[in-house]
Design a protein around this motif. Sequence first.
Motif, PDB file in Angstrom:
ATOM      1  N   TYR A 227       7.713   0.402   5.053  1.00 37.72           N
ATOM      2  CA  TYR A 227       6.759  -0.031   3.937  1.00 37.72           C
ATOM      3  C   TYR A 227       5.393  -0.324   4.720  1.00 37.72           C
ATOM      4  O   TYR A 227       5.254  -0.766   6.082  1.00 37.72           O
ATOM      5  N   SER A 228       4.345  -0.338   4.054  1.00 36.82           N
ATOM      6  CA  SER A 228       2.879  -0.889   4.440  1.00 36.82           C
ATOM      7  C   SER A 228       2.480  -1.789   3.400  1.00 36.82           C
ATOM      8  O   SER A 228       2.623  -1.453   2.229  1.00 36.82           O
ATOM      9  N   ALA A 229       1.948  -2.949   3.722  1.00 38.47           N
ATOM     10  CA  ALA A 229       1.489  -3.813   3.070  1.00 38.47           C
ATOM     11  C   ALA A 229       0.295  -4.860   3.671  1.00 38.47           C
ATOM     12  O   ALA A 229       0.211  -5.071   4.753  1.00 38.47           O
TER      13      ALA A 229
ATOM     14  N   ASN B  76       2.557  -2.410   9.008  1.00 34.83           N
ATOM     15  CA  ASN B  76       2.970  -1.000   8.618  1.00 34.83           C
ATOM     16  C   ASN B  76       4.351  -1.185   9.293  1.00 34.83           C
ATOM     17  O   ASN B  76       4.795  -0.884  10.557  1.00 34.83           O
ATOM     18  N   ASP B  77       5.597  -1.412   8.659  1.00 33.16           N
ATOM     19  CA  ASP B  77       6.911  -1.555   9.114  1.00 33.16           C
ATOM     20  C   ASP B  77       7.678  -0.339   8.899  1.00 33.16           C
ATOM     21  O   ASP B  77       7.734   0.026   7.911  1.00 33.16           O
TER      22      ASP B  77
ATOM     23  N   ASP C 242       0.151  -2.567  13.285  1.00 29.78           N
ATOM     24  CA  ASP C 242      -0.106  -3.921  12.600  1.00 29.78           C
ATOM     25  C   ASP C 242      -1.075  -4.672  13.065  1.00 29.78           C
ATOM     26  O   ASP C 242      -1.551  -4.284  14.220  1.00 29.78           O
ATOM     27  N   HIS C 243      -2.086  -5.391  12.055  1.00 29.83           N
ATOM     28  CA  HIS C 243      -3.158  -5.926  12.425  1.00 29.83           C
ATOM     29  C   HIS C 243      -3.190  -7.291  11.925  1.00 29.83           C
ATOM     30  O   HIS C 243      -3.025  -7.369  10.561  1.00 29.83           O
ATOM     31  N   PHE C 244      -3.877  -8.156  12.486  1.00 26.46           N
ATOM     32  CA  PHE C 244      -4.235  -9.702  12.045  1.00 26.46           C
ATOM     33  C   PHE C 244      -5.497  -9.436  11.499  1.00 26.46           C
ATOM     34  O   PHE C 244      -6.596  -8.681  12.109  1.00 26.46           O
ATOM     35  N   LEU C 245      -5.674  -9.801  10.210  1.00 24.42           N
ATOM     36  CA  LEU C 245      -6.973  -9.572   9.547  1.00 24.42           C
ATOM     37  C   LEU C 245      -7.922 -10.605   9.584  1.00 24.42           C
ATOM     38  O   LEU C 245      -9.130 -10.671   9.949  1.00 24.42           O
TER      39      LEU C 245
ATOM     40  N   THR D 180       0.736  -1.141   0.048  1.00 20.87           N
ATOM     41  CA  THR D 180       0.144   0.192   0.116  1.00 20.87           C
ATOM     42  C   THR D 180       0.730   1.234  -0.219  1.00 20.87           C
ATOM     43  O   THR D 180       0.481   2.395  -0.358  1.00 20.87           O
ATOM     44  N   ASP D 181       2.201   0.881   0.360  1.00 23.66           N
ATOM     45  CA  ASP D 181       3.191   2.133   0.301  1.00 23.66           C
ATOM     46  C   ASP D 181       4.345   1.505   0.491  1.00 23.66           C
ATOM     47  O   ASP D 181       4.924   0.771   1.440  1.00 23.66           O
ATOM     48  N   ARG D 182       5.453   1.839  -0.539  1.00 21.46           N
ATOM     49  CA  ARG D 182       6.621   1.257  -0.537  1.00 21.46           C
ATOM     50  C   ARG D 182       7.503   2.085   0.370  1.00 21.46           C
ATOM     51  O   ARG D 182       8.615   1.517   0.565  1.00 21.46           O
TER      52      ARG D 182
END
Length: 108
Positions: free
Chosen positions: A71-73, A107-108, A96-99, A63-65
Amino acid sequence: MDWKAVWKDNESSLKQFAVKVSADTTRYRNHGQYDFPSNFEYPFDEGFVVERRKNDVTLAFYTDRGLLDHYSAFIYTTDSTMRSELDEKVKMGGNDHFLEKNWYLIND
């Protein structure tokens, strides 16, 4: 941004695409960065990464490099080691989320 809403809006298409990429070991080989197909509707044009280990696969739909090391993914993984690492990130709190099973927002 409400990432859980973004997940709900894109959940179906990401899941279908993850199944396709996971099964296609010819086009989506071991480690690699790929662009989304032009007909794939995803609001973030950051591409995705495939990582394979034995019979497991990890896919990071960016979602964001970011810059440098950020990064976010949305991450899909069948790798139990990777799931354990991601579960630890989620337990630490933050963004950070467990979906659901095998799916995370990191989001690291």
